[in-house]
Design a protein around this motif. Structure first.
Motif, short mmCIF file in Angstrom:
data_model
loop_
_atom_site.label_atom_id
_atom_site.label_comp_id
_atom_site.label_asym_id
_atom_site.label_seq_id
_atom_site.Cartn_x
_atom_site.Cartn_y
_atom_site.Cartn_z
N UNK A 24 0.86 -1.18 0.00
CA UNK A 24 0.00 0.00 0.00
C UNK A 24 0.89 1.23 0.00
N UNK A 25 0.51 2.23 -0.78
CA UNK A 25 1.31 3.46 -0.84
C UNK A 25 0.42 4.63 -0.40
N UNK A 26 0.95 5.48 0.47
CA UNK A 26 0.20 6.67 0.90
C UNK A 26 0.56 7.83 -0.02
N UNK A 27 -0.45 8.38 -0.70
CA UNK A 27 -0.23 9.51 -1.62
C UNK A 27 0.40 10.68 -0.88
N UNK A 28 -0.11 10.98 0.31
CA UNK A 28 0.40 12.11 1.09
C UNK A 28 1.89 11.91 1.40
N UNK A 29 2.27 10.69 1.74
CA UNK A 29 3.66 10.38 2.07
C UNK A 29 4.58 10.57 0.86
N UNK A 30 4.11 10.13 -0.30
CA UNK A 30 4.94 10.25 -1.52
C UNK A 30 5.14 11.73 -1.87
#
Ligand SMILES: C[C@@](CO)(OP(=O)(O)O)[C@H](O)COP(=O)(O)OP(=O)(O)OC[C@H]1O[C@@H](n2ccc(N)nc2=O)[C@H](O)[C@@H]1O
Ligand SMILES: Nc1ncnc2c1ncn2[C@@H]1O[C@H](COP(=O)(O)OP(=O)(O)O)[C@@H](O)[C@H]1O
Length: 289
Positions: free
Chosen positions: A174-180
């Motif tokens: 899972x990838x967090x958009x905010x984190x990227x």
């Protein structure tokens, strides 16, 4: 009374970030287009005055966190609708994948409830409401192909890109958009040629679309998750014409023209990755119907 709406996934053929804004969002320039992988949204009037979310996918929230719930809630509040609605989401788009599944469900709910509740809102008005839910929702209201600017909500429509196969492969992370977005180092980025991609689409040049693919978020996600880089490499090795990560990831897409090569890439990737899809590029606004 009940009705159905199609909610297609999107890919970003180009994604550039210009600068970080004072409100914390990033000013972007993205070329978005829809592909033939879609959720199905069923909207049904129910007794009472509440919003019910039904889905068989355990990763899809069934309460106010669901973007389709938020779409229904905004319309109910803003237009004083005292009716209940049940929203059934047949989830076909992988969740948290960079394919805007949740945004597209919200957009389909806006379009569908506009019909069900006879609100008489234009697509532009629905897109404006969509922007309050998320940056990708405005584009998803229209579908088709577009240049998205601002934080993603300023839409300029484009013609459909040349038809081809799109192989989608989503690694199980899972990838967090905010984190990227937070990790992006804007000074060090290599920018994609967004005007070049617009010309390639207008000229219907498949070669130029392939050559112009670019996404500044890719380098961030690839560094964090080597499995995404691995899938990119596999896709190239199996013969995709061009390969890119969609949105903030982790889904990787490959473009290919020929049916036999598509089949080879699809079969090859199935050995590495659980979620692989071979779909057509849609890219036309009429494809929502
Ligand atoms: C990266 C993109 C590319 O299409 O898509 P996905 O990977 O999510 O599919 C979008 O820009 C994502 O759109 P969306 O998923 O609707 O984002 P939002 O809910 O509005 O924002 C999630 C978070 O991402 C960051 N964000 C989002 C958009 C933007 N232009 N600048 C940002 O910095 C903010 O930290 C925000 O809190
Ligand atoms: N209708 C929905 N479908 C999928 N996820 C949803 C939905 N509504 C809210 N979410 C939440 O939004 C997050 C991002 O989901 P999604 O829209 O699929 O990904 P992305 O923004 O990467 O394209 C998920 O982790 C999920 O908890």
């Amino acid at each position: 009374m009940k009705l159905m709406e199609k909610a297609p996934a999107k890919i970003n053929l180009a994604l550039d970030v210009l600068f970080k804004r004072p409100d914390g969002y990033h000013e972007v320039e993205m070329i978005m287009t829809t592909v033939d992988l879609a959720d199905r949204i069923e909207l049904k009037e129910i007794k009472g005055n509440h919003i019910q979310i039904l889905s068989h996918n355990r990763f899809v929230p069934d309460d106010h966190r669901n973007l389709a719930y938020q779409a229904a809630f905004i319309l109910k509040e803003r237009f004083g609708i005292n009716k209940g609605v049940s929203i059934t989401i047949e989830k076909n788009i992988p969740v948290a994948a960079g394919l805007a599944g949740g945004s597209s469900d919200a957009a389909a709910t806006l379009r569908g409830l506009n019909r069900l509740w006879k609100l008489g809102l234009s697509m532009d008005e629905l897109a404006e409401i969509g922007a309050e839910i998320g940056s990708d929702v405005s584009f998803c209201v229209y579908g088709g192909t577009a240049l998205a600017r601002g934080r993603g909500e300023k839409i300029t429509h484009l013609p459909a890109p040349p038809k081809c196969w799109v192989i989608l492969a989503k690694p199980t992370i899972g990838v967090s958009t905010a984190d990227i977005y937070k990790r992006l180092q804007i000074a060090k980025m290599e920018h994609p040629d967004v005007p070049g991609m617009i010309s390639a689409i207008k000229e219907s040049s498949y070669q130029d679309v392939c050559q112009g693919l670019g996404n500044v978020l890719e380098q961030v996600t690839l560094q964090l998750y080597p499995e995404v880089a691995n899938i990119k490499d596999q896709m190239k090795t199996f013969g995709a014409d061009s390969v890119l990560m969609s949105g903030s990831g982790p889904t990787v897409f490959g473009l290919v023209e020929h049916d036999s090569r598509m089949q080879r890439i699809y079969n090859g990737l199935r050995g590495f990755c659980d979620q692989v899809y071979a779909v057509r590029l849609l890219g036309d606004r009429n494809d929502l119907e």
